[in-house]
Write a protein that holds these residues in place. Structure first.
Motif, PDB file in Angstrom:
ATOM      1  N   UNK A   1      31.720  46.198  30.869  1.00  0.00           N
ATOM      2  CA  UNK A   1      33.058  46.421  31.213  1.00  0.00           C
ATOM      3  C   UNK A   1      33.336  45.648  32.386  1.00  0.00           C
ATOM      4  N   UNK A   2      33.958  44.194  32.066  1.00  0.00           N
ATOM      5  CA  UNK A   2      34.220  43.068  33.131  1.00  0.00           C
ATOM      6  C   UNK A   2      34.969  43.817  34.200  1.00  0.00           C
ATOM      7  N   UNK A   3      35.823  44.766  33.961  1.00  0.00           N
ATOM      8  CA  UNK A   3      36.890  45.134  35.140  1.00  0.00           C
ATOM      9  C   UNK A   3      35.895  45.724  36.360  1.00  0.00           C
ATOM     10  N   UNK A   4      34.700  46.351  35.766  1.00  0.00           N
ATOM     11  CA  UNK A   4      33.964  47.035  36.910  1.00  0.00           C
ATOM     12  C   UNK A   4      32.862  45.892  37.438  1.00  0.00           C
ATOM     13  N   UNK A   5      32.128  45.166  36.264  1.00  0.00           N
ATOM     14  CA  UNK A   5      31.027  44.322  36.690  1.00  0.00           C
ATOM     15  C   UNK A   5      31.529  43.230  37.894  1.00  0.00           C
ATOM     16  N   UNK A   6      32.807  42.596  37.373  1.00  0.00           N
ATOM     17  CA  UNK A   6      33.405  41.713  38.115  1.00  0.00           C
ATOM     18  C   UNK A   6      34.183  42.065  39.526  1.00  0.00           C
ATOM     19  N   UNK A   7      34.152  43.434  39.703  1.00  0.00           N
ATOM     20  CA  UNK A   7      35.269  43.886  40.521  1.00  0.00           C
ATOM     21  C   UNK A   7      35.012  43.495  41.922  1.00  0.00           C
ATOM     22  N   UNK A   8      33.588  43.196  42.379  1.00  0.00           N
ATOM     23  CA  UNK A   8      33.515  42.683  43.754  1.00  0.00           C
ATOM     24  C   UNK A   8      34.024  41.403  44.059  1.00  0.00           C
ATOM     25  N   UNK A   9      33.765  40.300  42.659  1.00  0.00           N
ATOM     26  CA  UNK A   9      34.134  39.168  42.956  1.00  0.00           C
ATOM     27  C   UNK A   9      35.840  38.947  42.942  1.00  0.00           C
ATOM     28  N   UNK A  10      36.414  39.752  42.025  1.00  0.00           N
ATOM     29  CA  UNK A  10      37.775  39.453  41.564  1.00  0.00           C
ATOM     30  C   UNK A  10      38.897  40.063  42.417  1.00  0.00           C
ATOM     31  N   UNK A  11      38.453  41.451  43.048  1.00  0.00           N
ATOM     32  CA  UNK A  11      39.516  42.275  43.541  1.00  0.00           C
ATOM     33  C   UNK A  11      40.327  41.695  44.476  1.00  0.00           C
ATOM     34  N   UNK A  12      39.872  40.856  45.265  1.00  0.00           N
ATOM     35  CA  UNK A  12      40.801  39.901  46.493  1.00  0.00           C
ATOM     36  C   UNK A  12      41.760  39.164  45.808  1.00  0.00           C
ATOM     37  N   UNK A  13      41.317  38.279  44.710  1.00  0.00           N
ATOM     38  CA  UNK A  13      42.395  37.142  44.284  1.00  0.00           C
ATOM     39  C   UNK A  13      43.231  38.248  43.223  1.00  0.00           C
ATOM     40  N   UNK A  14      42.818  39.289  42.517  1.00  0.00           N
ATOM     41  CA  UNK A  14      43.767  39.970  41.727  1.00  0.00           C
ATOM     42  C   UNK A  14      44.746  40.657  42.758  1.00  0.00           C
ATOM     43  N   UNK A  15      44.532  41.305  43.906  1.00  0.00           N
ATOM     44  CA  UNK A  15      45.325  41.758  44.676  1.00  0.00           C
ATOM     45  C   UNK A  15      46.431  40.763  45.276  1.00  0.00           C
ATOM     46  N   UNK A  16      45.884  39.759  45.541  1.00  0.00           N
ATOM     47  CA  UNK A  16      46.616  38.562  46.352  1.00  0.00           C
ATOM     48  C   UNK A  16      47.584  38.022  45.442  1.00  0.00           C
ATOM     49  N   UNK A  17      47.186  37.821  44.180  1.00  0.00           N
ATOM     50  CA  UNK A  17      48.227  37.336  43.241  1.00  0.00           C
ATOM     51  C   UNK A  17      49.140  38.313  42.540  1.00  0.00           C
ATOM     52  N   UNK A  18      48.713  39.523  42.318  1.00  0.00           N
ATOM     53  CA  UNK A  18      49.425  40.639  42.012  1.00  0.00           C
ATOM     54  C   UNK A  18      50.586  40.856  43.026  1.00  0.00           C
ATOM     55  N   UNK A  19      50.060  41.118  44.354  1.00  0.00           N
ATOM     56  CA  UNK A  19      51.057  41.260  45.294  1.00  0.00           C
ATOM     57  C   UNK A  19      52.124  40.190  45.316  1.00  0.00           C
ATOM     58  N   UNK A  20      51.591  38.942  45.189  1.00  0.00           N
ATOM     59  CA  UNK A  20      52.643  37.889  45.394  1.00  0.00           C
ATOM     60  C   UNK A  20      53.676  37.739  44.056  1.00  0.00           C
ATOM     61  N   UNK A  21      53.090  38.043  43.112  1.00  0.00           N
ATOM     62  CA  UNK A  21      54.086  38.032  41.714  1.00  0.00           C
ATOM     63  C   UNK A  21      54.906  39.431  41.954  1.00  0.00           C
ATOM     64  N   UNK A  22      54.415  40.643  42.449  1.00  0.00           N
ATOM     65  CA  UNK A  22      55.138  41.606  42.380  1.00  0.00           C
ATOM     66  C   UNK A  22      56.310  41.427  43.390  1.00  0.00           C
ATOM     67  N   UNK A  23      55.873  41.120  44.516  1.00  0.00           N
ATOM     68  CA  UNK A  23      56.834  40.707  45.531  1.00  0.00           C
ATOM     69  C   UNK A  23      58.198  39.950  45.226  1.00  0.00           C
ATOM     70  N   UNK A  24      57.370  38.702  44.446  1.00  0.00           N
ATOM     71  CA  UNK A  24      58.608  37.821  43.994  1.00  0.00           C
ATOM     72  C   UNK A  24      59.467  38.559  43.048  1.00  0.00           C
ATOM     73  N   UNK A  25      59.084  39.483  42.001  1.00  0.00           N
ATOM     74  CA  UNK A  25      59.893  40.140  40.968  1.00  0.00           C
ATOM     75  C   UNK A  25      60.654  40.892  41.955  1.00  0.00           C
ATOM     76  N   UNK A  26      60.049  41.623  42.878  1.00  0.00           N
ATOM     77  CA  UNK A  26      61.061  42.647  43.595  1.00  0.00           C
ATOM     78  C   UNK A  26      62.113  41.942  44.576  1.00  0.00           C
ATOM     79  N   UNK A  27      61.764  40.901  45.150  1.00  0.00           N
ATOM     80  CA  UNK A  27      62.959  40.415  45.757  1.00  0.00           C
ATOM     81  C   UNK A  27      63.698  39.432  45.250  1.00  0.00           C
ATOM     82  N   UNK A  28      63.128  38.467  44.329  1.00  0.00           N
ATOM     83  CA  UNK A  28      64.063  37.631  43.750  1.00  0.00           C
ATOM     84  C   UNK A  28      64.760  38.005  42.499  1.00  0.00           C
TER      85      UNK A  28
END
Lengths: 164, 259
Positions: A1-28
């Protein structure tokens, strides 16, 4: 399950890009575009409500106008009826008067004619009497040779005519 | 895939770096997941901008956009009351992001060479984060509006006094489980659906590759099943987005109005 095995490597970029996109959708979009769309809808709803109200008001106005027109028409109809009735009445009375006058005139003429007829009958009777008297005298003279005077003959004829 | 190769339905959930060879544990690592998030964002913006012509008599596109916002406005105001419009931007953001991500993930972009479709909502880092944001709003609004009285949320009206501590604990646990269930639900739906599509898609290919009558039969059956599941995925994608938005609105309602 890549979601778990990759978690340590990807969580920072996942959060960063997700918050960026959600923030853009929210405000724009959420705070930028959505209120505009909602405002357009509200505006349209208000316009439709106003249009409906105006249409209702105009309909009531039209109803009132029609009511007034109907009342006027009814009054005019009643008046016309009245006038027609009066005219008919008048003409009827006039006709009656004329007929009555003509009747009177005809009656007078008939009376006159009857009088004239009566006169003519009397004249005729008198003439017949005179002729009958003359004829009686001549008949008596021829038959008896006696001369009858005019008054006696007339009396005899008169008696005969009375009996006839 | 060569005949007889091992089916690896998990491969589609792998996050791969774009613009570099190796994944690095840094926030600025650009990945296929980030790319599809940006695609989702672009789709949402293009769709919504098409509805801002502000015509009195709307066209089809404007009508669709107005239907979407009106629908979400209904969800928030009916769940929360007249105050609901304040929370519409977040409910809108959550709903459209999950919906578009789910639907883009279900599109058959895989038939385009070199295109690697990726469903961002199949990552619990994504759905979990969105669930945490919803709960941060609930807690923030609850404590800001009601202070410590917010805890009366865990004591329903008419609870007998002796039962109060037990009910409080049970209600508290059920409240604390909400962010997990909220975040897991869309993740699991996408995860399971895509595994199913992948497995049966492989059956189609391997059935044809076997060159036997039985293989062709299995292939045809699997193809019909994939079509059915594909349609189901669209439905599930919409339902999950709706459930997330509705539950977010209901939880915010708890915080705004208590009971």
């Amino acid at each position: 399950m890549p979601q778990l095995t990759q978690l340590g490597l990807v969580y920072q970029s996942q959060w960063f890009w997700l918050l960026l996109v959600l923030g853009a959708i929210y405000f724009f979009v959420g705070r930028g575009i959505v209120p505009k769309v909602e405002a357009t809808v509200d505006l349209r709803d208000a316009q439709i409500a106003a249009d409906l109200a105006a249409a209702e008001r105009l309909r009531e106005e039209a109803d009132a106008t029609e009511e007034g027109w109907r009342a006027k028409i009814n009054a005019a109809h009643a008046e016309a009826h009245e006038l027609a009735h009066a005219a008919k009445d008048r003409s009827l009375r006039e006709t009656e008067k004329k007929v009555a006058a003509a009747d009177k005139k005809l009656a007078a003429e008939a009376e006159k004619a009857a009088a004239a007829l009566d006169d003519a009958r009397k004249d005729a009777l008198a003439e017949i009497e005179a002729m009958a008297t003359q004829a009686t005298r001549e008949i008596v003279a021829k038959l008896t040779g006696a001369a009858v005077d005019d008054a006696a003959a007339r009396a005899a004829v008169g008696g005969a005519l009375e009996r006839a | 895939m060569p005949a007889g190769a091992k089916i690896d339905p998990m491969h589609q959930f792998t996050i791969a770096p774009i613009g570099s060879d190796q994944l690095a544990a840094t926030p600025f690592q650009f990945t296929n997941s980030a790319l599809w998030m940006l695609i989702v964002f672009a789709v949402i913006v293009v769709f919504m901008l098409g509805g801002t012509k502000r015509q009195l008599v709307p066209g089809r596109w404007q009508m669709a956009v107005e239907y979407l916002t009106g629908f979400l406005d209904n969800v928030t105001t009916q769940s929360i009351g007249p105050e609901g419009r304040k929370y519409l931007p977040w409910v809108f953001t959550a709903f459209t992001f999950i919906l578009v991500a789910n639907w883009i993930g279900a599109m058959p972009f895989g038939i385009v060479p070199a295109a690697h479709p990726f469903t961002v909502t199949s990552q619990f880092t994504v759905t979990g984060t969105m669930s945490i944001i919803s709960f941060a709003i609930v807690l923030g609004v609850g404590f800001w509006k009601h202070g410590l009285k917010f805890f009366t949320l865990f004591t329903p009206h008419g609870t007998p006094k002796p039962l109060l501590p037990a009910i409080f604990v049970v209600e508290m646990i059920s409240f604390l489980v909400r962010p997990f269930s909220l975040g897991l639900r869309p993740f699991i739906a996408m995860f399971a659906g895509h595994i199913l599509l992948d497995v049966f898609g492989n059956f189609v290919v391997q059935g044809i590759g076997s060159h036997t009558a039985l293989g062709y039969g299995v292939s045809a059956l699997a193809f019909a099943f994939v079509m059915f599941v594909g349609a189901l995925e669209l439905l599930v994608g919409a339902i999950q987005a709706f459930v997330f938005a509705l539950l977010t609105a209901l939880y915010i309602n708890d915080a705004v109005n208590l009971h």
